[in-house]
Design a protein around this motif. Structure first.
Motif, PDB file in Angstrom:
ATOM      1  N   PHE A  96       0.834  -1.205   0.000  1.00  0.00           N
ATOM      2  CA  PHE A  96       0.000   0.000   0.000  1.00  0.00           C
ATOM      3  C   PHE A  96       0.870   1.257   0.000  1.00  0.00           C
ATOM      4  N   HIS A  97       1.965   1.184   0.720  1.00  0.00           N
ATOM      5  CA  HIS A  97       2.871   2.323   0.801  1.00  0.00           C
ATOM      6  C   HIS A  97       3.484   2.628  -0.568  1.00  0.00           C
ATOM      7  N   GLU A  98       4.079   1.607  -1.168  1.00  0.00           N
ATOM      8  CA  GLU A  98       4.739   1.827  -2.463  1.00  0.00           C
ATOM      9  C   GLU A  98       3.715   2.202  -3.526  1.00  0.00           C
ATOM     10  N   PHE A  99       2.549   1.602  -3.425  1.00  0.00           N
ATOM     11  CA  PHE A  99       1.511   1.924  -4.398  1.00  0.00           C
ATOM     12  C   PHE A  99       1.054   3.378  -4.222  1.00  0.00           C
ATOM     13  N   GLY A 100       1.078   3.842  -2.988  1.00  0.00           N
ATOM     14  CA  GLY A 100       0.763   5.247  -2.720  1.00  0.00           C
ATOM     15  C   GLY A 100       1.759   6.164  -3.427  1.00  0.00           C
ATOM     16  N   HIS A 101       3.051   5.802  -3.365  1.00  0.00           N
ATOM     17  CA  HIS A 101       4.066   6.581  -4.091  1.00  0.00           C
ATOM     18  C   HIS A 101       3.751   6.570  -5.587  1.00  0.00           C
ATOM     19  N   ALA A 102       3.339   5.402  -6.072  1.00  0.00           N
ATOM     20  CA  ALA A 102       3.040   5.287  -7.502  1.00  0.00           C
ATOM     21  C   ALA A 102       1.899   6.241  -7.876  1.00  0.00           C
TER      22      ALA A 102
ATOM     23  N   VAL B 138       8.085  13.688   1.540  1.00  0.00           N
ATOM     24  CA  VAL B 138       7.787  12.756   0.444  1.00  0.00           C
ATOM     25  C   VAL B 138       7.103  11.467   0.901  1.00  0.00           C
ATOM     26  N   GLU B 139       7.382  11.006   2.141  1.00  0.00           N
ATOM     27  CA  GLU B 139       6.774   9.761   2.605  1.00  0.00           C
ATOM     28  C   GLU B 139       5.348   9.955   3.123  1.00  0.00           C
ATOM     29  N   ALA B 140       5.022  11.173   3.522  1.00  0.00           N
ATOM     30  CA  ALA B 140       3.739  11.404   4.194  1.00  0.00           C
ATOM     31  C   ALA B 140       2.522  10.953   3.379  1.00  0.00           C
TER      32      ALA B 140
HETATM   33 ZN   LIG Z   1       8.342   5.330   0.817  1.00  0.00          ZN
END
Ligand SMILES: [Zn+2]
Length: 671
Positions: free
Chosen positions: A455-461, A484-486
């Protein structure tokens, strides 16, 4: 702005050979030189925003995608020669860029434009201000010898950093254990281990081997043995590299007039100053120190009781193990049991549905060429069918592949030219992870933690793809480092919502969703040992800050040991070279605090969903517009305030960690 649909030809890069990679990078370097020469040749009276500021911003537009693609192949190509050449050319590129960009004439060009005193607003003003600050930070106000020092140091740092990361990636070690020494580990794990000729089991330092072993193997000596090897990743050569890097960074900061490297780094972050970070840490440490001590005391008691030895002391190699044990006794959440409820396919379907409905998107499978047969491509459309972008999923481990999870862009969004009606370049990106592949009749099953990572990486995507920022340097995840991570961390909250867990889970044998009582225990166990785990984050961040505020040469191994003792009141490993494996020090230098910092903002932003509906498309669209789409085309703090409708604070964060109630008043996280 319309986005062009891609065809298979646009993905030819996935099959680039070492020769093509060399050619692409060399072309990129040449093109940038030409571009800069053109900008420099413009007469002062002729300078405009477009031919100077935007020309610098877009000087790589034509080749930037190739660069991103080469960097991506360096991490994922199954072919060693492709990875090695990509690595080598990325090095060449970084050095060349330092040479090209360290050009006082470019600063002169900017000053000539600045003298025109144009009225700039919005994204253009942000771009201009950022660029002027960047040139100052590059040392153009200094005399030539000092500039040369900076330049030489940066080159050396880049080279050392690449070597540092490669040493970690290439570091291989293992222990050999007998079957009876694997007590505590699940059968599926044991069956997945490689065996030697005598039938003994080989446990490597790769995460899928290392993490379960360090947390669940009942044999303390074998745990210690593996963890000790893990704590030496990168080896003594990396300690030497690190020392040199720290020296060079300090020298550069001082040449530029900053008291230390951290002060230099923080200037263009959301935090702005070392003092802000120190205050932020002090506030949190005050709140978590006692809960953390209680956590460690509890683990120590467990060990004493288990060994029937009241003099037994908790050791560094016990912490993960007893946390896991305590969790299993107190909350009985076994990651290996919950894993059975998360077949990858089901998780992906649910995740796509969720992101789609909340952010107003649709996901459609595509059949583009890929670098490996297991890779999947998807197209992302808006709800009305207009194109947003594309992403790839590369989810299983391979030899030589990047060992963690990440999102990496292949094409970054931007308006193609300065023309207002110019098309918008369609972004594409890749999500990379290392989940257990399916084996025999068992499908690929994700631990809940891996679901969260996805879910985290997909959020970045999504952040990367939905961008509408006109300038690439402000698009998607090109935000202040400590922010950037928020946006992604906010999406992680979804995997803790009962309704979503129910939808997403489906036992791979019985097809049952996660039982309610298991969800209850999962939610309770989430906050388990949270005091310790936040203290650990503070520890890593403090280590990073200590390294980067030092003005004299330091011994990183000793600093680690001292800080470890001081913060945990425990003995660190004897022969550790822990900092040698701390990859964050290379590109998150003076930036580790950003994880907690951004979590505070993530929690605060999710609080809005919590109040108005965790799957609310209304809040979702607002989030998309005010946070994701704008990127850094405006100050991140402005975006957060705009979305929240107030100043941010750390109330929601502490409440979510179970360290304060949701109503309790918390201090301001930041002004
Ligand atoms: Zn991240």
């Amino acid at each position: 702005m319309n986005r062009k649909a891609y065809t298979s030809e646009d993905f030819a890069w996935v099959n680039w050979t070492p020769e093509i990679i060399k050619q692409k990078i060399n072309e990129a370097i040449e093109a940038k030189k030409v571009c800069y020469a053109v900008i420099k040749a413009i007469a002062p009276s002729e300078r405009t925003f477009t031919n100077t500021v935007f020309a610098i911003e877009s000087s790589e537009y034509e080749h930037i995608d190739a660069i991103a693609q080469v960097e991506f192949l360096m991490h994922v190509s199954p072919l060693a020669e492709v990875r090695d050449t990509a690595q080598e050319m990325v090095d060449v590129l970084q050095k060349a860029i330092v040479d090209i960009e360290y050009d006082p004439d470019m600063y002169r060009a900017m000053q000539e434009y600045a003298a025109k005193d144009d009225l700039l607003v919005g994204a253009d003003k942000e771009l201009f201000d950022d660029m002027m600050r960047t040139y100052k930070r590059m040392g153009f106000v200094l005399e030539p010898e000092k500039q040369q020092t900076l330049k030489d140091n940066l080159k050396e740092i880049a080279e050392l950093a690449t070597g540092f990361e490669k040493a970690i990636a290439d570091h291989q070690d293992h222990i050999v254990v007998r079957k009876e020494e694997l007590r505590g580990l699940p059968e599926a794990y044991i069956n997945g281990l490689k065996q030697d000729e005598e039938g003994n089991y080989i446990v490597t330092l790769a995460y899928p081997d290392y993490i379960p072993f360090s947390e669940r193997c009942d044999s303390a000596p074998r745990r210690k043995e593996l963890i000790d090897k893990f704590n030496r990743r990168g080896g003594p050569a990396n300690i030497e590299r690190l020392k040199r890097i720290l020296e060079l960074r300090t020298e550069n900061a001082m040449v530029l007039g900053y008291p230390n490297h951290a002060a230099f780094k923080l200037e263009d972050r959301m935090a702005k100053t070392v003092e802000m970070v120190t205050e932020f840490y002090k506030d949190l440490q005050k709140i978590v120190t006692n809960p953390a001590k209680l956590d460690l005391q509890l683990l120590a008691e467990m060990k004493k009781k288990e060994l029937g030895d009241s003099s037994a002391r908790l050791a560094y190699y016990d912490i993960g193990y007893y946390i896991q044990r305590d969790k299993m006794q107190g909350y009985a959440v076994d990651d290996e049991v919950t894993r059975e409820y998360f077949p990858l396919e089901r998780v992906l379907d649910t995740m796509f549905d969720l992101y789609a409905s909340v952010l107003g998107l649709q996901f459609v499978r595509e059949n583009f060429p890929a670098w490996h047969e297991s890779v999947l491509w998807y197209r992302v459309d808006n709800a009305n069918g207009s194109l947003v972008g594309y992403f790839s999923l590369d989810l299983f481990p391979r030899e030589g592949k990047y060992g963690h999870a990440m999102m990496h862009p292949h094409v970054q969004g931007r308006r193609a030219s300065r023309e207002l009606d110019a098309p918008y370049v369609t972004p594409t990106c890749g999500v990379v992870a290392n989940f257990n592949p399916s084996s025999g009749t068992t499908p690929s099953l994700l631990s809940h933690n891996e679901v969260q990572t996805l879910f985290h990486e997909f959020g970045h995507a999504m952040h990367s793809l939905v961008t509408t920022a006109v300038h690439m340097s402000q698009a998607g995840t090109n935000t202040a480092r400590d922010f950037v991570e928020a946006p992604s961390q906010m999406f992680e909250y979804w995997v803790w919502e009962r309704e979503i867990l129910k939808k997403m889970s489906k036992h791979y044998v019985t097809s049952e969703p996660l039982p309610d009582e298991l969800i209850d225990r999962m939610i309770r166990s989430k906050n388990h040992a949270q005091g310790y785990s936040i203290l650990r984050q503070l520890f890593l961040g403090s280590l990073d800050m200590t390294f980067h505020t030092a003005t004299e040469p330091i011994d990183p191994v000793a600093v680690y040991a001292d800080l470890y003792k001081q913060m945990f009141e425990l003995e660190p490993a004897q022969d550790q070279l822990w900092p040698a494996g701390f990859g964050h020090l290379m590109h998150y230098d003076a930036g580790y605090y950003g994880y907690l910092w951004s979590e505070v903002y993530a929690a605060d932003m999710f609080a809005r969903f919590r109040t108005e509906g965790v799957m609310s498309p209304t809040i979702g669209m607002e989030y998309r517009k005010k946070i994701l789409e704008v990127g850094s085309s405006r100050d991140e703090m402005e975006s957060v305030k705009d979305f929240l409708g107030r100043m941010p604070n750390h109330k929601a964060f502490l409440a979510d960690m179970g360290l304060a109630s949701h109503d309790e008043k918390g201090g301001e996280a930041s002004e």
